[in-house]
Design a protein around this motif. Structure first.
Motif, PDB file in Angstrom:
ATOM      1  N   LYS A  48       0.830  -1.212   0.000  1.00  0.00           N
ATOM      2  CA  LYS A  48       0.000   0.000   0.000  1.00  0.00           C
ATOM      3  C   LYS A  48       0.859   1.255   0.000  1.00  0.00           C
ATOM      4  CE  LYS A  48      -4.108  -1.942   2.229  1.00  0.00           C
ATOM      5  NZ  LYS A  48      -4.990  -1.888   3.425  1.00  0.00           N
ATOM      6  N   LYS A  49       1.947   1.214   0.764  1.00  0.00           N
ATOM      7  CA  LYS A  49       2.827   2.386   0.809  1.00  0.00           C
ATOM      8  C   LYS A  49       3.473   2.627  -0.555  1.00  0.00           C
ATOM      9  CE  LYS A  49       6.898   4.329   3.078  1.00  0.00           C
ATOM     10  NZ  LYS A  49       7.509   4.696   1.770  1.00  0.00           N
ATOM     11  N   LEU A  50       3.967   1.554  -1.178  1.00  0.00           N
ATOM     12  CA  LEU A  50       4.606   1.700  -2.485  1.00  0.00           C
ATOM     13  C   LEU A  50       3.605   2.167  -3.533  1.00  0.00           C
ATOM     14  CD1 LEU A  50       6.895  -1.468  -2.499  1.00  0.00           C
ATOM     15  CD2 LEU A  50       7.591   0.908  -2.197  1.00  0.00           C
ATOM     16  N   HIS A  51       2.368   1.691  -3.410  1.00  0.00           N
ATOM     17  CA  HIS A  51       1.325   2.125  -4.346  1.00  0.00           C
ATOM     18  C   HIS A  51       1.033   3.607  -4.162  1.00  0.00           C
ATOM     19  CE1 HIS A  51      -2.293   2.121  -6.726  1.00  0.00           C
ATOM     20  NE2 HIS A  51      -2.101   0.855  -7.045  1.00  0.00           N
ATOM     21  N   SER A  52       0.990   4.056  -2.906  1.00  0.00           N
ATOM     22  CA  SER A  52       0.754   5.468  -2.628  1.00  0.00           C
ATOM     23  C   SER A  52       1.918   6.318  -3.149  1.00  0.00           C
ATOM     24  CB  SER A  52       0.568   5.671  -1.127  1.00  0.00           C
ATOM     25  OG  SER A  52       0.425   7.028  -0.808  1.00  0.00           O
ATOM     26  N   ASP A  53       3.143   5.825  -2.969  1.00  0.00           N
ATOM     27  CA  ASP A  53       4.318   6.549  -3.473  1.00  0.00           C
ATOM     28  C   ASP A  53       4.260   6.666  -4.991  1.00  0.00           C
ATOM     29  OD1 ASP A  53       5.246   6.785  -0.894  1.00  0.00           O
ATOM     30  OD2 ASP A  53       6.663   5.125  -1.047  1.00  0.00           O
ATOM     31  N   TRP A  54       3.787   5.609  -5.632  1.00  0.00           N
ATOM     32  CA  TRP A  54       3.686   5.595  -7.100  1.00  0.00           C
ATOM     33  C   TRP A  54       2.756   6.692  -7.594  1.00  0.00           C
ATOM     34  CZ3 TRP A  54      -0.826   3.407  -9.746  1.00  0.00           C
ATOM     35  CH2 TRP A  54      -0.677   3.334 -11.134  1.00  0.00           C
ATOM     36  N   SER A  55       1.576   6.789  -7.009  1.00  0.00           N
ATOM     37  CA  SER A  55       0.630   7.816  -7.442  1.00  0.00           C
ATOM     38  C   SER A  55       1.124   9.212  -7.081  1.00  0.00           C
ATOM     39  CB  SER A  55      -0.756   7.560  -6.834  1.00  0.00           C
ATOM     40  OG  SER A  55      -0.695   7.533  -5.427  1.00  0.00           O
ATOM     41  N   ARG A  56       1.865   9.318  -5.970  1.00  0.00           N
ATOM     42  CA  ARG A  56       2.406  10.629  -5.588  1.00  0.00           C
ATOM     43  C   ARG A  56       3.460  11.106  -6.590  1.00  0.00           C
ATOM     44  NH1 ARG A  56       6.948  11.654  -3.412  1.00  0.00           N
ATOM     45  NH2 ARG A  56       7.245   9.505  -2.700  1.00  0.00           N
ATOM     46  N   SER A 146      -4.548   9.467  -7.268  1.00  0.00           N
ATOM     47  CA  SER A 146      -4.126  10.777  -7.749  1.00  0.00           C
ATOM     48  C   SER A 146      -5.076  11.866  -7.267  1.00  0.00           C
ATOM     49  CB  SER A 146      -4.074  10.783  -9.288  1.00  0.00           C
ATOM     50  OG  SER A 146      -3.860  12.084  -9.785  1.00  0.00           O
ATOM     51  N   THR A 147      -4.521  13.046  -6.999  1.00  0.00           N
ATOM     52  CA  THR A 147      -5.354  14.190  -6.629  1.00  0.00           C
ATOM     53  C   THR A 147      -5.756  15.000  -7.856  1.00  0.00           C
ATOM     54  OG1 THR A 147      -3.365  15.529  -6.241  1.00  0.00           O
ATOM     55  CG2 THR A 147      -4.302  14.367  -4.355  1.00  0.00           C
ATOM     56  N   ARG A 180      -0.782  -1.939 -11.337  1.00  0.00           N
ATOM     57  CA  ARG A 180       0.491  -1.782 -10.622  1.00  0.00           C
ATOM     58  C   ARG A 180       0.633  -2.871  -9.570  1.00  0.00           C
ATOM     59  NH1 ARG A 180       5.214  -1.347  -9.311  1.00  0.00           N
ATOM     60  NH2 ARG A 180       6.080   0.300  -7.979  1.00  0.00           N
ATOM     61  N   LYS A 181       1.763  -3.580  -9.596  1.00  0.00           N
ATOM     62  CA  LYS A 181       2.077  -4.608  -8.606  1.00  0.00           C
ATOM     63  C   LYS A 181       3.459  -4.307  -8.031  1.00  0.00           C
ATOM     64  CE  LYS A 181      -1.696  -6.970  -9.381  1.00  0.00           C
ATOM     65  NZ  LYS A 181      -2.773  -6.982  -8.363  1.00  0.00           N
ATOM     66  N   PRO A 182       3.519  -3.464  -6.988  1.00  0.00           N
ATOM     67  CA  PRO A 182       4.815  -2.967  -6.519  1.00  0.00           C
ATOM     68  C   PRO A 182       5.722  -4.019  -5.891  1.00  0.00           C
ATOM     69  CG  PRO A 182       3.053  -2.259  -5.049  1.00  0.00           C
ATOM     70  CD  PRO A 182       2.393  -2.878  -6.245  1.00  0.00           C
ATOM     71  N   TYR A 214      -1.270  -3.206 -19.604  1.00  0.00           N
ATOM     72  CA  TYR A 214       0.086  -3.170 -19.064  1.00  0.00           C
ATOM     73  C   TYR A 214       0.095  -3.544 -17.594  1.00  0.00           C
ATOM     74  CZ  TYR A 214       1.517  -0.574 -23.246  1.00  0.00           C
ATOM     75  OH  TYR A 214       1.771  -0.190 -24.538  1.00  0.00           O
ATOM     76  N   LEU A 215       1.116  -4.324 -17.214  1.00  0.00           N
ATOM     77  CA  LEU A 215       1.418  -4.596 -15.819  1.00  0.00           C
ATOM     78  C   LEU A 215       2.707  -3.867 -15.466  1.00  0.00           C
ATOM     79  CD1 LEU A 215       0.694  -8.428 -15.748  1.00  0.00           C
ATOM     80  CD2 LEU A 215      -0.609  -6.683 -14.531  1.00  0.00           C
ATOM     81  N   LEU A 216       2.720  -3.172 -14.334  1.00  0.00           N
ATOM     82  CA  LEU A 216       3.906  -2.492 -13.843  1.00  0.00           C
ATOM     83  C   LEU A 216       4.390  -3.248 -12.614  1.00  0.00           C
ATOM     84  CD1 LEU A 216       2.680   1.220 -14.094  1.00  0.00           C
ATOM     85  CD2 LEU A 216       3.871  -0.148 -15.825  1.00  0.00           C
ATOM     86  N   LEU A 217       5.506  -3.954 -12.757  1.00  0.00           N
ATOM     87  CA  LEU A 217       5.963  -4.882 -11.722  1.00  0.00           C
ATOM     88  C   LEU A 217       7.164  -4.343 -10.953  1.00  0.00           C
ATOM     89  CD1 LEU A 217       5.793  -8.277 -13.675  1.00  0.00           C
ATOM     90  CD2 LEU A 217       3.968  -7.061 -12.469  1.00  0.00           C
ATOM     91  N   GLY A 218       7.127  -4.574  -9.637  1.00  0.00           N
ATOM     92  CA  GLY A 218       8.274  -4.281  -8.795  1.00  0.00           C
ATOM     93  C   GLY A 218       8.485  -2.802  -8.531  1.00  0.00           C
ATOM     94  N   PRO A 219       9.469  -2.486  -7.688  1.00  0.00           N
ATOM     95  CA  PRO A 219       9.747  -1.089  -7.350  1.00  0.00           C
ATOM     96  C   PRO A 219      10.136  -0.234  -8.552  1.00  0.00           C
ATOM     97  CG  PRO A 219      10.841  -2.591  -5.817  1.00  0.00           C
ATOM     98  CD  PRO A 219      10.316  -3.430  -6.932  1.00  0.00           C
ATOM     99  N   SER A 220      10.734  -0.855  -9.569  1.00  0.00           N
ATOM    100  CA  SER A 220      11.181  -0.094 -10.737  1.00  0.00           C
ATOM    101  C   SER A 220      10.082   0.106 -11.774  1.00  0.00           C
ATOM    102  CB  SER A 220      12.371  -0.804 -11.396  1.00  0.00           C
ATOM    103  OG  SER A 220      11.983  -2.080 -11.898  1.00  0.00           O
ATOM    104  N   CYS A 221       8.887  -0.411 -11.527  1.00  0.00           N
ATOM    105  CA  CYS A 221       7.757  -0.296 -12.461  1.00  0.00           C
ATOM    106  C   CYS A 221       8.096  -0.907 -13.825  1.00  0.00           C
ATOM    107  CB  CYS A 221       7.323   1.158 -12.640  1.00  0.00           C
ATOM    108  SG  CYS A 221       6.526   1.870 -11.197  1.00  0.00           S
TER     109      CYS A 221
END
Length: 278
Positions: A48-56, A146-147, A180-182, A214-221
């Motif tokens: 959840k944190k990585l997903h939030s960081d991604w959208s930020r 996203s805001t 997204r699958k962080p 598209y799938l975005l995998l891992g910390p590097s997307c």
């Protein structure tokens, strides 16, 4: 859990379908029998944190884009004000000569500084978009968290399916779902199944069948394209049929594996679990 309409038809969630593809027995224990999880999952909190960081990070690219527009407007406004304050009855060549003589340095410095700011912001925005797994040229329609861009959730009474893609982009006139699958280290069937459901929903609600997702995998997307083929849709339709059978009271077949069972939330109450060998 999948919701049930008054007519008895089930609305299956895309995420649950992915869980079912891993192990139908685990899905039944957790979502149908409501056994719940006996073990806290640090991975879920991290995901959840990585997903939030991604959208930020993606939002930051949009904010930089806004600042680029602000600076461009500032340049245009400064030039318009300069023209309006200049003598109106003077020929253009004389006006230009006078402008260069009296204010040329200021104008050059203003425009030059503004162009440097725009260039810097543009590079930073492109870096953030790429870090989020998107190409700078792609048009992003929605992104979860996203805001700036509202997320889109699809609930289909016709198909009995529901899902909320992590993002939607536009490519060549097609709306493409992105998931997204962080924490993912490699491509898995459950990710593909979830994305295929999104493609079905996008086709119904947006009017055109996506050729891929598209799938975005891992910390590097790391971006993986999943083609929307008939063979893949037939496979996911088989999963849908099995889920509906289970929800109507039919049985399910367990798919135990030491690696899967060790990470399962309901392994404590599963008679089919297998342990890792020491």
């Amino acid at each position: 859990m999948a919701t049930t309409r008054p007519d008895g038809k089930h609305i299956l969630a895309a995420g649950e379908l992915g869980a079912f593809s891993v192990c139908p027995q685990s899905w039944k224990l957790k979502w149908v029998d409501k056994q719940g999880a006996a073990f806290a999952s640090d991975d879920k909190a991290l995901g959840k944190k990585l997903h939030s960081d991604w959208s930020r990070i993606f939002d930051e690219s949009l904010e930089l884009g806004q600042w680029i527009r602000y600076v461009a407007v500032l340049i245009c406004t400064a030039l318009v004000v300069f023209i309006l304050l200049s003598p109106q009855d003077m020929p253009f060549d004389k006006l230009w000569e006078l402008s260069v003589r009296n204010h040329g340095l200021q104008l050059v410095l203003l425009v030059g500084a503004a162009l440097l700011v725009i260039r810097s912001f543009s590079r930073a925005a492109r870096r953030r978009r790429r870090a989020s797994g998107f190409e700078p040229e792609s048009v992003t329609i929605s992104i979860e968290g996203s805001t700036f861009l509202a997320e889109r959730e699809y609930i289909s009474e016709v198909q009995g399916l529901a899902g909320k893609p992590d993002a939607l982009i536009e490519e060549n006139g097609f709306i493409i779902p992105v998931e997204r699958k962080p924490l993912a280290k490699k491509l898995r069937d459950r990710y593909v199944a979830q994305l295929l459901i999104y493609m079905r929903l996008v086709e119904e609600f947006e009017g055109k069948r996506p050729p891929h997702g598209y799938l975005l995998l891992g910390p590097s997307c790391r971006r993986i394209k999943v083609e929307n083929t008939e063979a893949k849709q037939l496979w996911v339709q088989g999963l849908i049929d099995q889920m509906r059978t289970a929800l109507d009271g039919g049985g399910v077949q367990a798919a135990p594996h030491p690696a899967k069972c060790s990470k399962c939330d309901v392994r404590h109450c599963c008679a089919f679990r297998v342990e890792r060998q020491p």
